[in-house]
Design an enzyme around this catalytic site. Sequence first.
Site, PDB file in Angstrom:
ATOM      1  N   GLY A  14      82.933 -31.273   5.256  1.00  0.00           N
ATOM      2  CA  GLY A  14      83.894 -30.438   4.529  1.00  0.00           C
ATOM      3  C   GLY A  14      83.268 -29.082   4.232  1.00  0.00           C
ATOM      4  O   GLY A  14      82.107 -29.016   3.831  1.00  0.00           O
ATOM      5  N   ARG A  75      84.229 -32.688  12.277  1.00  0.00           N
ATOM      6  CA  ARG A  75      83.643 -34.018  12.166  1.00  0.00           C
ATOM      7  C   ARG A  75      83.493 -34.528  13.596  1.00  0.00           C
ATOM      8  O   ARG A  75      84.347 -34.276  14.446  1.00  0.00           O
ATOM      9  CB  ARG A  75      84.529 -34.901  11.300  1.00  0.00           C
ATOM     10  CG  ARG A  75      84.598 -34.308   9.874  1.00  0.00           C
ATOM     11  CD  ARG A  75      84.834 -35.342   8.808  1.00  0.00           C
ATOM     12  NE  ARG A  75      84.413 -34.859   7.491  1.00  0.00           N
ATOM     13  CZ  ARG A  75      85.221 -34.263   6.606  1.00  0.00           C
ATOM     14  NH1 ARG A  75      86.475 -34.053   6.892  1.00  0.00           N
ATOM     15  NH2 ARG A  75      84.759 -33.883   5.440  1.00  0.00           N
ATOM     16  N   ASP A 106      76.086 -35.168   2.707  1.00  0.00           N
ATOM     17  CA  ASP A 106      75.313 -36.381   3.033  1.00  0.00           C
ATOM     18  C   ASP A 106      75.338 -36.785   4.505  1.00  0.00           C
ATOM     19  O   ASP A 106      74.303 -37.068   5.096  1.00  0.00           O
ATOM     20  CB  ASP A 106      75.956 -37.539   2.265  1.00  0.00           C
ATOM     21  CG  ASP A 106      75.085 -38.000   1.145  1.00  0.00           C
ATOM     22  OD1 ASP A 106      74.309 -37.176   0.653  1.00  0.00           O
ATOM     23  OD2 ASP A 106      75.197 -39.187   0.787  1.00  0.00           O
ATOM     24  N   THR A 128      78.549 -28.407  -0.081  1.00  0.00           N
ATOM     25  CA  THR A 128      79.703 -29.241  -0.441  1.00  0.00           C
ATOM     26  C   THR A 128      80.124 -28.894  -1.856  1.00  0.00           C
ATOM     27  O   THR A 128      79.265 -28.640  -2.712  1.00  0.00           O
ATOM     28  CB  THR A 128      79.385 -30.756  -0.356  1.00  0.00           C
ATOM     29  OG1 THR A 128      80.395 -31.495  -1.059  1.00  0.00           O
ATOM     30  CG2 THR A 128      78.046 -31.109  -0.978  1.00  0.00           C
ATOM     31  N   ASP A 130      81.380 -30.916  -3.941  1.00  0.00           N
ATOM     32  CA  ASP A 130      81.375 -32.086  -4.834  1.00  0.00           C
ATOM     33  C   ASP A 130      80.169 -32.184  -5.772  1.00  0.00           C
ATOM     34  O   ASP A 130      80.203 -32.933  -6.740  1.00  0.00           O
ATOM     35  CB  ASP A 130      81.453 -33.372  -4.005  1.00  0.00           C
ATOM     36  CG  ASP A 130      82.832 -33.584  -3.407  1.00  0.00           C
ATOM     37  OD1 ASP A 130      83.734 -32.780  -3.702  1.00  0.00           O
ATOM     38  OD2 ASP A 130      83.006 -34.554  -2.651  1.00  0.00           O
ATOM     39  N   ASP A 132      77.444 -33.682  -5.074  1.00  0.00           N
ATOM     40  CA  ASP A 132      77.070 -35.098  -5.001  1.00  0.00           C
ATOM     41  C   ASP A 132      75.775 -35.323  -4.213  1.00  0.00           C
ATOM     42  O   ASP A 132      75.557 -36.400  -3.673  1.00  0.00           O
ATOM     43  CB  ASP A 132      78.217 -35.906  -4.372  1.00  0.00           C
ATOM     44  CG  ASP A 132      78.581 -35.419  -2.978  1.00  0.00           C
ATOM     45  OD1 ASP A 132      78.100 -34.349  -2.570  1.00  0.00           O
ATOM     46  OD2 ASP A 132      79.345 -36.121  -2.290  1.00  0.00           O
ATOM     47  N   ARG A 174      85.154 -37.388  -4.359  1.00  0.00           N
ATOM     48  CA  ARG A 174      85.383 -38.766  -3.905  1.00  0.00           C
ATOM     49  C   ARG A 174      84.510 -39.768  -4.632  1.00  0.00           C
ATOM     50  O   ARG A 174      84.964 -40.810  -5.066  1.00  0.00           O
ATOM     51  CB  ARG A 174      85.109 -38.872  -2.400  1.00  0.00           C
ATOM     52  CG  ARG A 174      86.346 -38.797  -1.569  1.00  0.00           C
ATOM     53  CD  ARG A 174      85.991 -38.801  -0.119  1.00  0.00           C
ATOM     54  NE  ARG A 174      85.134 -37.650   0.210  1.00  0.00           N
ATOM     55  CZ  ARG A 174      84.766 -37.342   1.444  1.00  0.00           C
ATOM     56  NH1 ARG A 174      85.161 -38.082   2.451  1.00  0.00           N
ATOM     57  NH2 ARG A 174      84.016 -36.278   1.676  1.00  0.00           N
TER      58      ARG A 174
HETATM   59  P1  ADP Z   1      79.528 -34.415   4.941  1.00  0.00           P
HETATM   60  O1  ADP Z   1      78.384 -33.815   5.661  1.00  0.00           O
HETATM   61  O2  ADP Z   1      80.310 -33.406   4.157  1.00  0.00           O
HETATM   62  O3  ADP Z   1      79.115 -35.630   4.134  1.00  0.00           O
HETATM   63  P2  ADP Z   1      80.671 -36.176   6.993  1.00  0.00           P
HETATM   64  O4  ADP Z   1      80.248 -37.427   6.304  1.00  0.00           O
HETATM   65  O5  ADP Z   1      82.030 -36.131   7.567  1.00  0.00           O
HETATM   66  O6  ADP Z   1      80.598 -34.898   6.040  1.00  0.00           O
HETATM   67  O7  ADP Z   1      79.591 -35.880   8.127  1.00  0.00           O
HETATM   68  C1  ADP Z   1      79.701 -34.738   8.949  1.00  0.00           C
HETATM   69  C2  ADP Z   1      79.235 -35.087  10.344  1.00  0.00           C
HETATM   70  O8  ADP Z   1      77.866 -35.483  10.314  1.00  0.00           O
HETATM   71  C3  ADP Z   1      79.951 -36.268  11.000  1.00  0.00           C
HETATM   72  O9  ADP Z   1      81.173 -35.899  11.587  1.00  0.00           O
HETATM   73  C4  ADP Z   1      78.943 -36.694  12.048  1.00  0.00           C
HETATM   74  O10 ADP Z   1      79.033 -35.869  13.195  1.00  0.00           O
HETATM   75  C5  ADP Z   1      77.614 -36.431  11.340  1.00  0.00           C
HETATM   76  N1  ADP Z   1      77.129 -37.684  10.752  1.00  0.00           N
HETATM   77  C6  ADP Z   1      77.607 -38.327   9.667  1.00  0.00           C
HETATM   78  N2  ADP Z   1      76.923 -39.472   9.439  1.00  0.00           N
HETATM   79  C7  ADP Z   1      76.003 -39.566  10.424  1.00  0.00           C
HETATM   80  C8  ADP Z   1      75.007 -40.533  10.754  1.00  0.00           C
HETATM   81  N3  ADP Z   1      74.823 -41.635  10.034  1.00  0.00           N
HETATM   82  N4  ADP Z   1      74.243 -40.291  11.855  1.00  0.00           N
HETATM   83  C9  ADP Z   1      74.416 -39.176  12.590  1.00  0.00           C
HETATM   84  N5  ADP Z   1      75.340 -38.248  12.340  1.00  0.00           N
HETATM   85  C10 ADP Z   1      76.126 -38.422  11.266  1.00  0.00           C
HETATM   86  O1  F6P Z   2      83.503 -33.566   0.659  1.00  0.00           O
HETATM   87  C1  F6P Z   2      84.203 -32.668  -0.141  1.00  0.00           C
HETATM   88  C2  F6P Z   2      85.635 -33.029  -0.287  1.00  0.00           C
HETATM   89  O2  F6P Z   2      86.121 -31.865  -0.841  1.00  0.00           O
HETATM   90  C3  F6P Z   2      85.995 -34.261  -1.114  1.00  0.00           C
HETATM   91  O3  F6P Z   2      86.001 -34.085  -2.490  1.00  0.00           O
HETATM   92  C4  F6P Z   2      87.364 -34.604  -0.580  1.00  0.00           C
HETATM   93  O4  F6P Z   2      87.699 -35.940  -0.744  1.00  0.00           O
HETATM   94  C5  F6P Z   2      87.207 -34.286   0.861  1.00  0.00           C
HETATM   95  O5  F6P Z   2      86.264 -33.236   0.945  1.00  0.00           O
HETATM   96  C6  F6P Z   2      88.458 -33.981   1.585  1.00  0.00           C
HETATM   97  O6  F6P Z   2      88.115 -33.410   2.809  1.00  0.00           O
HETATM   98  P1  F6P Z   2      89.031 -33.384   4.102  1.00  0.00           P
HETATM   99  O7  F6P Z   2      90.437 -33.274   3.669  1.00  0.00           O
HETATM  100  O8  F6P Z   2      88.521 -32.204   4.833  1.00  0.00           O
HETATM  101  O9  F6P Z   2      88.744 -34.678   4.811  1.00  0.00           O
END
Ligand code: ADP
Ligand code: F6P
Length: 323
Positions: A14, A75, A106, A128, A130, A132, A174
């Site tokens: 995000g 993503r 994360d 981010t 959040d 978090d 979240r």
């Molecule tokens: P955020 O970074 O905001 O937590 P996501 O959880 O959607 O957002 O992760 C962003 C991208 O990071 C994912 O679409 C994926 O490409 C990569 N990613 C997430 N988790 C993993 C993982 N366990 N191993 C490798 N790549 C990951």
């Molecule tokens: O990770 C940040 C965040 O803003 C969360 O608080 C929310 O649930 C989420 O992104 C929504 O993201 P999207 O609509 O892009 O999946």
Amino acid sequence: MSAVKKIAVLTSGGDSQGMNAAVRAVVRSAIFHGIEVYGVQRGYQGLLNNDIFSMDIRSVGDIIQRGGTILQSARCLEFKTLEGQQKGAAILRERGIDGLVVIGGDGSYQGAAKLSALGIKTMGLPGTIDNDISFTDYTIGFDTAVNVVVDAINKLRDTMSSHERSSVVEVMGRHCGDIALHAGLASGAETILIPEVPYDLNEVADRMRQNFEHGKRHSIVIVAEGVGRGEDVADALKERYPSIDPRVTVLGHIQRGGSPTPFDRNLASRLGDFAVRKLIEGDSNKACGVINGQLVATDIEKVVKTKKDFNMEMYELAQRLSQ
Ligand code: ADP
Ligand code: F6P
């Protein structure tokens, strides 16, 4: 002697306000230190698509004040597989890129850790809204998001007090109630419902009733999305105390937009520069953060495994002050 010669930067997950300021800092700090720098468009998806381009000083002009991310975000499921990660590392190696700065949450950090295990030097920056991410007091975008929420609640208060109404405001978060907590304390919300603290809607409704009986004519209930939908909370309150009849506002993605605050721009600038300096020193697989004003770099695995501390003192203060 720098441990890296060419580095790349990407934004992932995000988006958040201040990502552009972080990209700018990475690019300009790298160039300042004589390192070539590349941008990856659309996060890990762009990496796998080889969507990588050279960046210079001017390519990050006029972006420090902009929300969103000029590198865009995406993503990418393929990158969660070992094959995807190997392909990403190979693409970077073919281009001679030996370091990567990943700006995201994360999930993005976990991707950076995987690349680091495959020989690419990586640094994570907490992008981010959040707040978090552990081992940093603040994430890039959080302060701006809190400002957006407080501004919205100020406006809601005007009309709610004219009509002697209650307002339920659903905010993002979240797994983390920090946006709700910080915006709630700053806007004098009567009730803050967050994933970290159990709550009882009977008690919330009783308190609202008592407050009304003692002359309070409007109240704000902030609901972090991690505890459920604002609409459901409003229905449950109305069921328990029909004359409340709250109006619901879901702030949604508005919280992720707008010009970053000076706090977020400065946080992003400090962290972006720090990440580049860490790569130059030969460090890898670290998440950069700020704790008590000091820049810190912590093992990504440790950061991902550790849940961020919750500020109970601040929560209790918000409760005490919202009588
Ligand atoms: P955020 O970074 O905001 O937590 P996501 O959880 O959607 O957002 O992760 C962003 C991208 O990071 C994912 O679409 C994926 O490409 C990569 N990613 C997430 N988790 C993993 C993982 N366990 N191993 C490798 N790549 C990951
Ligand atoms: O990770 C940040 C965040 O803003 C969360 O608080 C929310 O649930 C989420 O992104 C929504 O993201 P999207 O609509 O892009 O999946």
